[in-house]
Design an enzyme around this catalytic site. Structure first.
Site, PDB file in Angstrom:
ATOM      1  N   HIS A 217     -19.376 -27.285   3.608  1.00 32.09           N
ATOM      2  CA  HIS A 217     -19.993 -27.910   2.423  1.00 32.09           C
ATOM      3  C   HIS A 217     -19.621 -29.390   2.331  1.00 32.09           C
ATOM      4  O   HIS A 217     -20.452 -30.240   2.025  1.00 32.09           O
ATOM      5  CB  HIS A 217     -19.505 -27.219   1.136  1.00 32.09           C
ATOM      6  CG  HIS A 217     -19.955 -25.811   0.972  1.00 32.09           C
ATOM      7  ND1 HIS A 217     -19.087 -24.778   0.709  1.00 32.09           N
ATOM      8  CD2 HIS A 217     -21.190 -25.244   0.996  1.00 32.09           C
ATOM      9  CE1 HIS A 217     -19.754 -23.644   0.588  1.00 32.09           C
ATOM     10  NE2 HIS A 217     -21.030 -23.899   0.760  1.00 32.09           N
TER      11      HIS A 217
ATOM     12  N   ARG B 167     -27.748 -23.876   8.327  1.00 34.50           N
ATOM     13  CA  ARG B 167     -26.790 -23.623   9.399  1.00 34.50           C
ATOM     14  C   ARG B 167     -27.424 -22.932  10.597  1.00 34.50           C
ATOM     15  O   ARG B 167     -27.052 -23.164  11.731  1.00 34.50           O
ATOM     16  CB  ARG B 167     -25.633 -22.770   8.875  1.00 34.50           C
ATOM     17  CG  ARG B 167     -24.751 -23.493   7.880  1.00 34.50           C
ATOM     18  CD  ARG B 167     -23.985 -22.522   7.048  1.00 34.50           C
ATOM     19  NE  ARG B 167     -24.915 -21.664   6.334  1.00 34.50           N
ATOM     20  CZ  ARG B 167     -24.586 -20.539   5.753  1.00 34.50           C
ATOM     21  NH1 ARG B 167     -23.359 -20.095   5.820  1.00 34.50           N
ATOM     22  NH2 ARG B 167     -25.500 -19.830   5.106  1.00 34.50           N
TER      23      ARG B 167
ATOM     24  N   SER C 147     -18.688 -18.855   2.463  1.00 37.46           N
ATOM     25  CA  SER C 147     -17.584 -18.641   1.525  1.00 37.46           C
ATOM     26  C   SER C 147     -17.108 -17.190   1.526  1.00 37.46           C
ATOM     27  O   SER C 147     -15.926 -16.917   1.302  1.00 37.46           O
ATOM     28  CB  SER C 147     -18.012 -19.055   0.116  1.00 37.46           C
ATOM     29  OG  SER C 147     -18.389 -20.408   0.113  1.00 37.46           O
TER      30      SER C 147
HETATM   31  N1  COA Z   1     -20.903 -24.587   5.154  1.00 35.59           N
HETATM   32  C1  COA Z   1     -20.393 -23.407   4.857  1.00 35.59           C
HETATM   33  N2  COA Z   1     -21.029 -22.473   4.146  1.00 35.59           N
HETATM   34  C2  COA Z   1     -22.250 -22.774   3.720  1.00 35.59           C
HETATM   35  C3  COA Z   1     -22.864 -23.999   3.995  1.00 35.59           C
HETATM   36  C4  COA Z   1     -22.142 -24.937   4.747  1.00 35.59           C
HETATM   37  N3  COA Z   1     -22.631 -26.124   5.058  1.00 35.59           N
HETATM   38  N4  COA Z   1     -24.088 -23.988   3.439  1.00 35.59           N
HETATM   39  C5  COA Z   1     -24.227 -22.800   2.847  1.00 35.59           C
HETATM   40  N5  COA Z   1     -23.119 -22.065   3.025  1.00 35.59           N
HETATM   41  C6  COA Z   1     -22.876 -20.700   2.586  1.00 35.59           C
HETATM   42  C7  COA Z   1     -22.261 -20.649   1.246  1.00 35.59           C
HETATM   43  O1  COA Z   1     -20.848 -20.645   1.324  1.00 35.59           O
HETATM   44  C8  COA Z   1     -22.775 -19.341   0.724  1.00 35.59           C
HETATM   45  O2  COA Z   1     -21.977 -18.311   1.234  1.00 35.59           O
HETATM   46  P1  COA Z   1     -21.746 -16.964   0.438  1.00 35.59           P
HETATM   47  O3  COA Z   1     -23.105 -16.350   0.289  1.00 35.59           O
HETATM   48  O4  COA Z   1     -20.847 -16.242   1.333  1.00 35.59           O
HETATM   49  O5  COA Z   1     -21.152 -17.340  -0.899  1.00 35.59           O
HETATM   50  C9  COA Z   1     -24.167 -19.245   1.345  1.00 35.59           C
HETATM   51  O6  COA Z   1     -24.118 -20.048   2.476  1.00 35.59           O
HETATM   52  C10 COA Z   1     -25.279 -19.793   0.523  1.00 35.59           C
HETATM   53  O7  COA Z   1     -24.802 -20.127  -0.679  1.00 35.59           O
HETATM   54  P2  COA Z   1     -24.946 -21.474  -1.465  1.00 35.59           P
HETATM   55  O8  COA Z   1     -25.303 -22.636  -0.617  1.00 35.59           O
HETATM   56  O9  COA Z   1     -23.757 -21.617  -2.332  1.00 35.59           O
HETATM   57  O10 COA Z   1     -26.190 -21.162  -2.237  1.00 35.59           O
HETATM   58  P3  COA Z   1     -26.429 -19.979  -3.179  1.00 35.59           P
HETATM   59  O11 COA Z   1     -27.483 -19.184  -2.516  1.00 35.59           O
HETATM   60  O12 COA Z   1     -25.253 -19.227  -3.612  1.00 35.59           O
HETATM   61  O13 COA Z   1     -26.905 -20.791  -4.429  1.00 35.59           O
HETATM   62  C11 COA Z   1     -28.345 -21.790  -5.952  1.00 35.59           C
HETATM   63  C12 COA Z   1     -28.213 -20.961  -4.707  1.00 35.59           C
HETATM   64  C13 COA Z   1     -27.158 -21.694  -6.887  1.00 35.59           C
HETATM   65  C14 COA Z   1     -28.546 -23.223  -5.538  1.00 35.59           C
HETATM   66  C15 COA Z   1     -29.611 -21.214  -6.616  1.00 35.59           C
HETATM   67  O14 COA Z   1     -29.387 -19.868  -6.936  1.00 35.59           O
HETATM   68  C16 COA Z   1     -30.008 -21.993  -7.856  1.00 35.59           C
HETATM   69  O15 COA Z   1     -30.656 -23.012  -7.748  1.00 35.59           O
HETATM   70  N6  COA Z   1     -29.594 -21.478  -9.034  1.00 35.59           N
HETATM   71  C17 COA Z   1     -29.965 -22.089 -10.307  1.00 35.59           C
HETATM   72  C18 COA Z   1     -31.076 -21.271 -10.971  1.00 35.59           C
HETATM   73  C19 COA Z   1     -32.407 -21.597 -10.364  1.00 35.59           C
HETATM   74  O16 COA Z   1     -32.948 -22.685 -10.503  1.00 35.59           O
HETATM   75  N7  COA Z   1     -32.986 -20.601  -9.689  1.00 35.59           N
HETATM   76  C20 COA Z   1     -34.251 -20.742  -9.019  1.00 35.59           C
HETATM   77  C21 COA Z   1     -34.045 -21.187  -7.602  1.00 35.59           C
HETATM   78  S1  COA Z   1     -35.568 -21.147  -6.704  1.00 35.59           S
END
Ligand code: COA
Length: 166
Positions: free
Chosen positions: A24, A97, A135
């Site tokens: 991240h 990724r 994560s």
């Molecule tokens: N390095 C390491 N890990 C990474 C990474 C990187 N560069 N990029 C992504 N990841 C991992 C994250 O750690 C996470 O792992 P986990 O699932 O084990 O926790 C996973 O990839 C993806 O998670 P993240 O990037 O945190 O995104 P998310 O899917 O949890 O979050 C939100 C998505 C919060 C951005 C989305 O739900 C959102 O926008 N929420 C607000 C409400 C909304 O508007 N919803 C409509 C969206 S269309």
């Protein structure tokens, strides 16, 4: 130029960050090279039940990017596009990724565009050392006493140790 007349190019980098990893941080740094200001934002994914509180996640990110002048850290609870509009952001940054990320990211990006046509999603590739990282893996290793020193900043490692000790 944003609607308020500011010419600053602002991007939001949203995620759950439970906890923030070196991958991240790598994406945030790349975004900071491309935009005038990057807001790393702890957002709510309704499918996840995070280990760390929002406040803890914000603190860990803040410590991880404290040396980068144009990165701010925030937390919000609501629709991402509403937050992005409020912050006058032009772009949403997401890390890609592997091919396996694509379908989910594609769906989110197109939904966000449908909700707000003014904001584009920009995908950045983290360094190849971090493409396998997420994560969940980090939490899993830490939970069973493994060393996560290669995957997260040192202060995040300490937080994980503390969390699983209690
Ligand atoms: N390095 C390491 N890990 C990474 C990474 C990187 N560069 N990029 C992504 N990841 C991992 C994250 O750690 C996470 O792992 P986990 O699932 O084990 O926790 C996973 O990839 C993806 O998670 P993240 O990037 O945190 O995104 P998310 O899917 O949890 O979050 C939100 C998505 C919060 C951005 C989305 O739900 C959102 O926008 N929420 C607000 C409400 C909304 O508007 N919803 C409509 C969206 S269309």
């Amino acid at each position: 130029m944003s609607k308020s007349g500011s010419s600053e190019r602002i991007a939001i980098y949203p995620g759950t960050f439970d906890p923030v990893t070196n991958g991240h941080v790598d994406v945030a740094k790349r975004a900071a090279e491309l935009f005038d200001k990057v807001i790393v934002c702890v957002a709510v994914n309704t499918l996840k039940a995070p280990l760390f509180t929002g406040e803890e996640r914000v603190e860990m990110i803040r410590e991880s990017v404290k040396d980068i002048r144009n990165i701010e850290v925030d937390e919000f609870n609501g629709l991402l596009v509403d937050y992005a509009r409020r912050m006058e952001a032009r772009a949403i940054v997401r890390g890609l990724r592997a091919v396996s990320d694509f379908e989910y990211e594609f769906q989110m990006a197109l939904t966000n565009r449908k909700l707000c046509a003014d904001i584009d999603t920009v995908f950045l590739m983290p360094h190849e050392n971090y493409t396998y990282l997420n994560s969940t893996i980090v939490r899993e290793i830490a939970r069973f006493g493994g060393d996560v020193g290669e995957f997260v900043p040192p202060h995040v490692k300490l937080r994980l140790l503390k969390k699983f000790r209690t």
